[in-house]
Design a protein around this motif. Sequence first.
Motif, PDB file in Angstrom:
ATOM      1  N   PHE A 124     -21.158 -52.540  64.789  1.00 33.75           N
ATOM      2  CA  PHE A 124     -20.387 -52.233  63.576  1.00 33.75           C
ATOM      3  C   PHE A 124     -19.647 -50.927  63.788  1.00 33.75           C
ATOM      4  CE2 PHE A 124     -20.777 -50.407  59.044  1.00 33.75           C
ATOM      5  CZ  PHE A 124     -19.483 -50.801  58.733  1.00 33.75           C
ATOM      6  N   ASP A 125     -18.324 -50.989  63.791  1.00 27.82           N
ATOM      7  CA  ASP A 125     -17.448 -49.828  64.002  1.00 27.82           C
ATOM      8  C   ASP A 125     -16.939 -49.390  62.628  1.00 27.82           C
ATOM      9  OD1 ASP A 125     -15.681 -47.933  64.917  1.00 27.82           O
ATOM     10  OD2 ASP A 125     -14.676 -49.256  66.342  1.00 27.82           O
ATOM     11  N   GLN A 126     -17.566 -48.362  62.066  1.00 26.14           N
ATOM     12  CA  GLN A 126     -17.284 -47.977  60.679  1.00 26.14           C
ATOM     13  C   GLN A 126     -16.107 -47.005  60.627  1.00 26.14           C
ATOM     14  OE1 GLN A 126     -20.668 -46.426  58.478  1.00 26.14           O
ATOM     15  NE2 GLN A 126     -19.871 -47.353  56.613  1.00 26.14           N
ATOM     16  N   HIS A 127     -14.927 -47.553  60.397  1.00 28.30           N
ATOM     17  CA  HIS A 127     -13.722 -46.725  60.295  1.00 28.30           C
ATOM     18  C   HIS A 127     -13.652 -45.996  58.960  1.00 28.30           C
ATOM     19  CE1 HIS A 127     -11.200 -49.164  63.458  1.00 28.30           C
ATOM     20  NE2 HIS A 127     -12.381 -48.812  63.899  1.00 28.30           N
ATOM     21  N   ALA A 159     -27.236 -56.046  59.342  1.00 23.90           N
ATOM     22  CA  ALA A 159     -26.931 -57.028  60.386  1.00 23.90           C
ATOM     23  C   ALA A 159     -26.614 -56.379  61.726  1.00 23.90           C
ATOM     24  CB  ALA A 159     -25.755 -57.904  59.953  1.00 23.90           C
ATOM     25  N   ALA A 160     -26.186 -55.121  61.707  1.00 18.44           N
ATOM     26  CA  ALA A 160     -25.704 -54.474  62.931  1.00 18.44           C
ATOM     27  C   ALA A 160     -26.846 -54.097  63.862  1.00 18.44           C
ATOM     28  CB  ALA A 160     -24.891 -53.232  62.578  1.00 18.44           C
ATOM     29  N   ASP A 161     -26.649 -54.345  65.145  1.00 15.97           N
ATOM     30  CA  ASP A 161     -27.576 -53.872  66.165  1.00 15.97           C
ATOM     31  C   ASP A 161     -27.294 -52.415  66.519  1.00 15.97           C
ATOM     32  OD1 ASP A 161     -29.031 -56.420  66.806  1.00 15.97           O
ATOM     33  OD2 ASP A 161     -26.977 -57.061  67.228  1.00 15.97           O
ATOM     34  N   VAL A 162     -26.014 -52.054  66.480  1.00 16.44           N
ATOM     35  CA  VAL A 162     -25.571 -50.697  66.793  1.00 16.44           C
ATOM     36  C   VAL A 162     -24.448 -50.349  65.827  1.00 16.44           C
ATOM     37  CG1 VAL A 162     -24.252 -49.354  68.495  1.00 16.44           C
ATOM     38  CG2 VAL A 162     -26.268 -50.633  69.219  1.00 16.44           C
ATOM     39  N   VAL A 163     -24.377 -49.088  65.409  1.00 18.93           N
ATOM     40  CA  VAL A 163     -23.293 -48.604  64.557  1.00 18.93           C
ATOM     41  C   VAL A 163     -22.501 -47.552  65.319  1.00 18.93           C
ATOM     42  CG1 VAL A 163     -22.686 -47.383  62.424  1.00 18.93           C
ATOM     43  CG2 VAL A 163     -24.537 -49.079  62.409  1.00 18.93           C
ATOM     44  N   ILE A 164     -21.174 -47.678  65.275  1.00 13.73           N
ATOM     45  CA  ILE A 164     -20.274 -46.654  65.796  1.00 13.73           C
ATOM     46  C   ILE A 164     -19.691 -45.904  64.607  1.00 13.73           C
ATOM     47  CG2 ILE A 164     -18.052 -46.278  66.915  1.00 13.73           C
ATOM     48  CD1 ILE A 164     -18.646 -48.610  68.735  1.00 13.73           C
TER      49      ILE A 164
END
Length: 395
Positions: A124-127, A159-164
């Motif tokens: 998940f790339d949280q802009h 749901a995200a395995d990794v967050v950016i």
Amino acid sequence: MWALAGKALILVENLSVPFDRRVWQESTTLRDAGWDVHVICPRGTKRDTEPYVEIEGVKIHRYPLRAATGGPLGYVQEYGSALWHTFRLAKRVGRVDVVHACNPPDLLYLVAKKLKRRGARFVFDQHDLVPELYLSRFDRGEDFLYRAVCRLERLTYRAADVVIATNESYRDVAVSRGGKRPEEVFVVRSAPAVERFRQVPVEEEFKKGKPHLLCYLGVMGPQDGVDYALRSLAKLRDELDRTDWHAVFLGGGDTFDDMVALSHKLGLSDRVEFTGRVSDEDLVRYLSAADVCLAPDPLNPLNDVSTMNKIMEYMAMSRPIVSFDLREARVSAGDAALYAPANDESEFAKLIALLLDDPEERRRMGEIGKARVSGPLSWEQSKKALLAAYEAAVS
């Protein structure tokens, strides 16, 4: 990292690719690390119009999308259409190892969940912080739709395995509000490709016969502060008796026409120019001629914790900046900017005048900014964090 590389699918709804510079940098970084990169995004209006194209090894699948107009209902319609097209094109792309969803909206986790059932990992790339975006954009308070976007954000985190995260403020939210473990959240700052931002000889015609040029670069939405900039320029003229400047506003957005109308209302038509979106070549020409660059984003729940791309690009061009005093603006710009008290248009105008009268300070601040985006805030540093995030996701 090469041993871990596979097939990655990046989902973005906010902008077309490669126009979305952050997504394009991520795509090419992953490609260089051996990933087979696919992107699903909307088509542009004047560029990025092909339904499918492969650019420098990145495969881009685009769908038609009508941008929202009006209030929240318009965004419900826009996001619903985007979600349907994204599902459709993801099916065409087929099985992937990583699905990388960039918000807004926080609806793309639905696509990611479907792909996870087929073995994909979800980055998940949280802009944007969408709950804060909602509060800042619509001024409706914590109503039913606000509670809905908060729930969608929670479901996306879950749901995200990794967050950016784009900065440390967003990282803190992912840990505290999103319940992610610190080792699951990676800061990948948006950073300009410095090689794009090379100064060219100053073209005096941009100044329209005035000694100085002021420049705004960026999107023009309700939360972006173009109205604050225009009112500050009116105060620069009326309260400080400064008429030795011309101002240019580069970019477009859903308040573009309203901002042009406001400039007329404030009597600024003869000294303020709106260009709309410009090419990279013209962008560099305007910024090379600018004496002071404007970051008028007002203090609100979103802006205080967000990294502004315009600030990073001003610094890449060695331009001094006037900004309102926001937490992440200070993190980005440091001493490359002067900071007016939040939302204080008269003080914003005074700082513009101060810089116009001090060419040596403008040069010093510009050098500080260039050094920051070429060093600690550079994309070279963000690349390492992006690849580390992918390694954590797949291993």
